[in-house]
Scaffold this motif. Structure first.
Motif, PDB file in Angstrom:
ATOM      1  N   LYS A 107       0.836  -1.213   0.000  1.00 45.25           N
ATOM      2  CA  LYS A 107       0.000   0.000   0.000  1.00 45.25           C
ATOM      3  C   LYS A 107       0.867   1.258   0.000  1.00 45.25           C
ATOM      4  N   LEU A 108       1.887   1.296   0.868  1.00 41.37           N
ATOM      5  CA  LEU A 108       2.781   2.462   0.899  1.00 41.37           C
ATOM      6  C   LEU A 108       3.538   2.626  -0.410  1.00 41.37           C
ATOM      7  N   SER A 109       3.949   1.525  -1.009  1.00 38.29           N
ATOM      8  CA  SER A 109       4.667   1.587  -2.285  1.00 38.29           C
ATOM      9  C   SER A 109       3.781   2.165  -3.379  1.00 38.29           C
ATOM     10  N   ALA A 110       2.525   1.727  -3.431  1.00 33.15           N
ATOM     11  CA  ALA A 110       1.591   2.260  -4.428  1.00 33.15           C
ATOM     12  C   ALA A 110       1.355   3.748  -4.192  1.00 33.15           C
ATOM     13  N   GLN A 111       1.207   4.135  -2.924  1.00 33.51           N
ATOM     14  CA  GLN A 111       1.003   5.547  -2.609  1.00 33.51           C
ATOM     15  C   GLN A 111       2.227   6.386  -2.986  1.00 33.51           C
ATOM     16  N   ALA A 112       3.409   5.756  -3.019  1.00 32.42           N
ATOM     17  CA  ALA A 112       4.633   6.454  -3.419  1.00 32.42           C
ATOM     18  C   ALA A 112       4.808   6.479  -4.937  1.00 32.42           C
ATOM     19  N   GLY A 113       3.844   5.917  -5.663  1.00 31.66           N
ATOM     20  CA  GLY A 113       3.881   5.969  -7.121  1.00 31.66           C
ATOM     21  C   GLY A 113       4.373   4.707  -7.803  1.00 31.66           C
ATOM     22  N   ALA A 114       4.656   3.660  -7.054  1.00 29.45           N
ATOM     23  CA  ALA A 114       5.102   2.413  -7.679  1.00 29.45           C
ATOM     24  C   ALA A 114       3.921   1.734  -8.368  1.00 29.45           C
ATOM     25  N   GLU A 115       4.172   1.240  -9.563  1.00 33.57           N
ATOM     26  CA  GLU A 115       3.144   0.547 -10.325  1.00 33.57           C
ATOM     27  C   GLU A 115       3.346  -0.955 -10.340  1.00 33.57           C
ATOM     28  N   LYS A 116       4.559  -1.387  -9.995  1.00 36.88           N
ATOM     29  CA  LYS A 116       4.896  -2.798 -10.002  1.00 36.88           C
ATOM     30  C   LYS A 116       5.876  -3.058  -8.868  1.00 36.88           C
ATOM     31  N   VAL A 117       5.830  -4.259  -8.306  1.00 39.89           N
ATOM     32  CA  VAL A 117       6.738  -4.624  -7.220  1.00 39.89           C
ATOM     33  C   VAL A 117       7.417  -5.950  -7.561  1.00 39.89           C
ATOM     34  N   PHE A 118       8.688  -6.054  -7.190  1.00 40.28           N
ATOM     35  CA  PHE A 118       9.509  -7.221  -7.454  1.00 40.28           C
ATOM     36  C   PHE A 118      10.111  -7.744  -6.159  1.00 40.28           C
ATOM     37  N   LEU A 119      10.540  -8.987  -6.190  1.00 44.23           N
ATOM     38  CA  LEU A 119      11.307  -9.567  -5.090  1.00 44.23           C
ATOM     39  C   LEU A 119      12.016 -10.815  -5.592  1.00 44.23           C
ATOM     40  N   GLU A 120      13.014 -11.235  -4.828  1.00 46.20           N
ATOM     41  CA  GLU A 120      13.644 -12.530  -5.049  1.00 46.20           C
ATOM     42  C   GLU A 120      13.377 -13.378  -3.821  1.00 46.20           C
ATOM     43  N   PRO A 159      24.814 -23.037  -3.078  1.00 49.50           N
ATOM     44  CA  PRO A 159      23.961 -21.847  -3.181  1.00 49.50           C
ATOM     45  C   PRO A 159      22.571 -22.214  -3.704  1.00 49.50           C
ATOM     46  N   ALA A 160      21.606 -21.395  -3.358  1.00 53.02           N
ATOM     47  CA  ALA A 160      20.223 -21.619  -3.789  1.00 53.02           C
ATOM     48  C   ALA A 160      19.863 -20.651  -4.909  1.00 53.02           C
ATOM     49  N   ASP A 161      19.110 -21.145  -5.861  1.00 51.63           N
ATOM     50  CA  ASP A 161      18.571 -20.271  -6.904  1.00 51.63           C
ATOM     51  C   ASP A 161      17.526 -19.342  -6.298  1.00 51.63           C
ATOM     52  N   ALA A 162      17.385 -18.177  -6.888  1.00 54.12           N
ATOM     53  CA  ALA A 162      16.317 -17.257  -6.514  1.00 54.12           C
ATOM     54  C   ALA A 162      15.267 -17.264  -7.607  1.00 54.12           C
ATOM     55  N   ILE A 163      14.033 -17.251  -7.184  1.00 56.16           N
ATOM     56  CA  ILE A 163      12.924 -17.053  -8.111  1.00 56.16           C
ATOM     57  C   ILE A 163      12.554 -15.578  -8.016  1.00 56.16           C
ATOM     58  N   VAL A 164      12.475 -14.916  -9.151  1.00 52.96           N
ATOM     59  CA  VAL A 164      12.055 -13.518  -9.197  1.00 52.96           C
ATOM     60  C   VAL A 164      10.541 -13.515  -9.369  1.00 52.96           C
ATOM     61  N   LEU A 165       9.871 -12.822  -8.466  1.00 50.49           N
ATOM     62  CA  LEU A 165       8.415 -12.699  -8.513  1.00 50.49           C
ATOM     63  C   LEU A 165       8.046 -11.228  -8.679  1.00 50.49           C
ATOM     64  N   SER A 166       6.900 -10.978  -9.292  1.00 49.47           N
ATOM     65  CA  SER A 166       6.428  -9.605  -9.434  1.00 49.47           C
ATOM     66  C   SER A 166       4.912  -9.580  -9.489  1.00 49.47           C
ATOM     67  N   ARG A 167       4.394  -8.385  -9.284  1.00 54.22           N
ATOM     68  CA  ARG A 167       2.958  -8.150  -9.432  1.00 54.22           C
ATOM     69  C   ARG A 167       2.719  -6.670  -9.638  1.00 54.22           C
ATOM     70  N   ALA A 168       1.588  -6.361 -10.240  1.00 48.91           N
ATOM     71  CA  ALA A 168       1.181  -4.964 -10.405  1.00 48.91           C
ATOM     72  C   ALA A 168       0.628  -4.453  -9.083  1.00 48.91           C
ATOM     73  N   LEU A 169       0.712  -3.138  -8.907  1.00 46.07           N
ATOM     74  CA  LEU A 169       0.162  -2.495  -7.716  1.00 46.07           C
ATOM     75  C   LEU A 169      -1.042  -1.658  -8.108  1.00 46.07           C
ATOM     76  N   ASP A 170      -1.996  -1.583  -7.214  1.00 53.52           N
ATOM     77  CA  ASP A 170      -3.180  -0.761  -7.395  1.00 53.52           C
ATOM     78  C   ASP A 170      -2.770   0.694  -7.168  1.00 53.52           C
ATOM     79  N   PRO A 171      -2.914   1.557  -8.159  1.00 52.73           N
ATOM     80  CA  PRO A 171      -2.465   2.949  -8.000  1.00 52.73           C
ATOM     81  C   PRO A 171      -3.194   3.721  -6.909  1.00 52.73           C
ATOM     82  N   THR A 172      -4.337   3.212  -6.462  1.00 49.56           N
ATOM     83  CA  THR A 172      -5.050   3.901  -5.386  1.00 49.56           C
ATOM     84  C   THR A 172      -4.493   3.525  -4.020  1.00 49.56           C
ATOM     85  N   GLY A 173      -3.618   2.513  -4.007  1.00 46.99           N
ATOM     86  CA  GLY A 173      -3.051   2.073  -2.737  1.00 46.99           C
ATOM     87  C   GLY A 173      -3.987   1.183  -1.951  1.00 46.99           C
ATOM     88  N   ALA A 174      -5.074   0.772  -2.565  1.00 46.18           N
ATOM     89  CA  ALA A 174      -6.048  -0.084  -1.869  1.00 46.18           C
ATOM     90  C   ALA A 174      -5.588  -1.521  -1.813  1.00 46.18           C
TER      91      ALA A 174
END
Length: 152
Positions: A90-103, A137-152
């Motif tokens: 929610k905070l990321s969307a409110q800061a203008g992020a449209e997509k979020v990533f992680l490993e 070592p372990a492989d990382a899976i990269v995941l992502s998703r879109a963010l709701d621009p309203t922060g909801a």
């Protein structure tokens, strides 16, 4: 559940929790350095004066990244990580992020399940991304998703 914002003053506490949660933990100077970067923020659940879980994220230039999400072993499976993830997105969307990533480590089933339940989808793989003290070592899976621009 009381969510709080963390500053670099709490980097030693975050490092101590990170050491409980991960085989190759981040130290306090590394966490402090991340928190000093643009768009970086940390949220936590605290009880009895100690951290039970925290999330460290960066939201900048239209994108967000989950840098780490750690829950103390005795507090897992109580919804803390989910609450922190929801608040961080929610905070990321409110800061203008449209997509979020992680490993995430390919064998961290609990984390993968959490992220998939929150609409994250695989977008890539990083071979041998996570060093381990025991084993290869372990492989990382990269995941992502879109963010709701309203922060909801």
């Amino acid at each position: 559940m009381n969510l709080i914002t963390l500053t670099a003053e709490r980097a030693p506490d975050m490092a101590a929790l990170h050491a409980l949660a991960f085989e190759t933990p981040w130290d306090a100077p590394a966490i402090s350095a991340l928190l000093a970067g643009p768009g970086v923020f940390a949220l936590a659940v605290e009880g009895g004066g100690r951290l039970e879980a925290f999330i460290l994220m960066r939201a900048i230039a239209g994108e967000a990244e989950i840098l780490t999400l750690a829950t103390a072993p005795g507090f897992r499976r109580r919804g803390l990580a989910r609450a922190l993830l929801d608040a961080g997105l929610k905070l990321s969307a409110q800061a203008g992020a449209e997509k979020v990533f992680l490993e995430v480590a390919h064998d961290n089933r609990a984390a993968i399940d959490l992220y998939q339940d929150c609409d994250f989808r695989p977008t890539g793989r990083r071979p041998a991304y996570y060093a381990r003290r025991s084993g290869p070592p372990a492989d990382a899976i990269v995941l992502s998703r879109a963010l709701d621009p309203t922060g909801a």
